[in-house]
Design a protein around this motif. Structure first.
Motif, mmCIF file in Angstrom:
data_model
loop_
_atom_site.group_PDB
_atom_site.id
_atom_site.type_symbol
_atom_site.label_atom_id
_atom_site.label_comp_id
_atom_site.label_asym_id
_atom_site.label_seq_id
_atom_site.Cartn_x
_atom_site.Cartn_y
_atom_site.Cartn_z
ATOM 1 N N VAL A 1 -95.791 102.512 120.828
ATOM 2 C CA VAL A 1 -95.488 101.173 120.324
ATOM 3 C C VAL A 1 -95.645 100.162 121.452
ATOM 4 O O VAL A 1 -95.113 100.359 122.549
ATOM 5 C CB VAL A 1 -94.056 101.119 119.746
ATOM 6 C CG1 VAL A 1 -93.701 99.706 119.304
ATOM 7 C CG2 VAL A 1 -93.914 102.100 118.587
ATOM 8 N N GLY B 1 -92.610 95.382 118.627
ATOM 9 C CA GLY B 1 -91.898 95.675 117.390
ATOM 10 C C GLY B 1 -91.179 97.014 117.454
ATOM 11 O O GLY B 1 -91.218 97.714 118.468
ATOM 12 N N LEU C 1 -90.252 100.591 114.913
ATOM 13 C CA LEU C 1 -90.624 101.295 113.692
ATOM 14 C C LEU C 1 -89.928 102.634 113.618
ATOM 15 O O LEU C 1 -89.291 103.084 114.564
ATOM 16 C CB LEU C 1 -92.142 101.468 113.598
ATOM 17 C CG LEU C 1 -92.903 102.258 114.665
ATOM 18 C CD1 LEU C 1 -92.589 103.730 114.701
ATOM 19 C CD2 LEU C 1 -94.383 102.076 114.438
ATOM 20 N N TYR D 1 -94.761 105.587 108.054
ATOM 21 C CA TYR D 1 -94.731 104.521 109.053
ATOM 22 C C TYR D 1 -93.938 103.385 108.423
ATOM 23 O O TYR D 1 -94.279 102.948 107.327
ATOM 24 C CB TYR D 1 -96.133 104.001 109.365
ATOM 25 C CG TYR D 1 -97.135 105.059 109.748
ATOM 26 C CD1 TYR D 1 -97.389 105.332 111.086
ATOM 27 C CD2 TYR D 1 -97.836 105.765 108.780
ATOM 28 C CE1 TYR D 1 -98.312 106.300 111.439
ATOM 29 C CE2 TYR D 1 -98.764 106.724 109.133
ATOM 30 C CZ TYR D 1 -98.995 106.992 110.463
ATOM 31 O OH TYR D 1 -99.911 107.935 110.810
ATOM 32 N N ALA E 1 -92.139 99.581 109.512
ATOM 33 C CA ALA E 1 -91.871 98.558 110.523
ATOM 34 C C ALA E 1 -90.492 97.955 110.304
ATOM 35 O O ALA E 1 -90.016 97.858 109.172
ATOM 36 C CB ALA E 1 -92.935 97.467 110.450
ATOM 37 N N ASP F 1 -93.627 92.426 113.182
ATOM 38 C CA ASP F 1 -94.862 93.212 113.153
ATOM 39 C C ASP F 1 -94.872 94.221 114.288
ATOM 40 O O ASP F 1 -94.411 93.926 115.397
ATOM 41 C CB ASP F 1 -96.086 92.312 113.307
ATOM 42 C CG ASP F 1 -96.350 91.443 112.096
ATOM 43 O OD1 ASP F 1 -95.634 91.575 111.081
ATOM 44 O OD2 ASP F 1 -97.278 90.613 112.173
ATOM 45 N N VAL F 2 -95.397 95.394 114.008
ATOM 46 C CA VAL F 2 -95.536 96.442 115.019
ATOM 47 C C VAL F 2 -97.014 96.507 115.422
ATOM 48 O O VAL F 2 -97.898 96.556 114.564
ATOM 49 C CB VAL F 2 -95.082 97.813 114.475
ATOM 50 C CG1 VAL F 2 -95.412 98.924 115.444
ATOM 51 C CG2 VAL F 2 -93.592 97.784 114.143
#
Length: 192
Positions: free
Chosen positions: A141, A144, A146, A173, A175, A179-180
């Motif tokens: 990452v 962000g 997740l 997945y 988030a 936003d990731v």
């Protein structure tokens, strides 16, 4: 994730989950048909195994449909090949949540690796189908937070953190509230 063959750089950026226009869908379809025929599978049998409609697979093979990444992964998993065997490298489309670009495919004696740049919009999630046996995913990452990994036990990760899991099971997945942006390396072991 959704995945198509290379997109035009001037193509509009669709909403997550939307089909994405591409310039090379006939090539993707020909590759998938060739892989299916090499394995002696009928269109109906591959569609059944991949859990998709026969018309969807037919449209994909004929280059008339822009499949989601989930569809392509379901098909390539049943063919026992990495995604790049069907789509090549280049920009990728959008899935239910994940948007990605296939940056590179690496080959070594025992495995094929696919390297992706991912964006997962804030507050979205998706579950991807199982890949072939022994496939692993390694996600780093950049921004962000997740939760990603096996659908029944996703792992948390934030900026600068890394998570890995066997992706031969359904995996997810999701988030957090922003936003990731992440890098994803998928390792496909070679079959003897």
């Amino acid at each position: 994730m959704l995945h198509d063959s290379p997109m035009r750089s001037d193509a509009p950026n669709p909403q997550p989950g939307a089909d994405t226009p591409t310039t090379d869908m006939p090539d993707v379809g020909r590759r998938i048909r060739g892989l299916r025929e090499e394995r002696g599978l009928s269109l109906s049998e591959l569609a059944r195994r991949a859990g998709i409609g026969k018309a969807t697979l037919s449209g994909l093979e004929n280059g008339t449909r822009n499949p989601t990444l989930e569809t392509l992964w379901a098909v390539t998993a049943q063919l026992g090949v990495p995604l790049a065997a069907a789509v090549g490298t280049g920009p990728v489309a959008h899935g239910a949540a994940v948007q990605g670009v296939l940056l590179e495919v690496f080959e070594e004696e025992g495995a094929t690796y696919e390297l992706y740049r991912l964006v997962i919009p804030a507050g979205t999630s998706q579950t991807s189908p199982a890949h072939p046996e022994g496939v692993t995913e390694h996600l780093t990452v950049f921004t962000g937070t997740l939760r990603a990994g096996p659908a029944d036990a996703p792992l948390p990760a934030g900026p600068g953190e890394h998570v890995s899991w066997r992706s031969d099971v359904p995996h997810t997945y999701a988030a957090g509230d922003q936003d990731v942006h992440a890098g994803l390396l998928i390792r496909y072991p070679r079959r003897p």
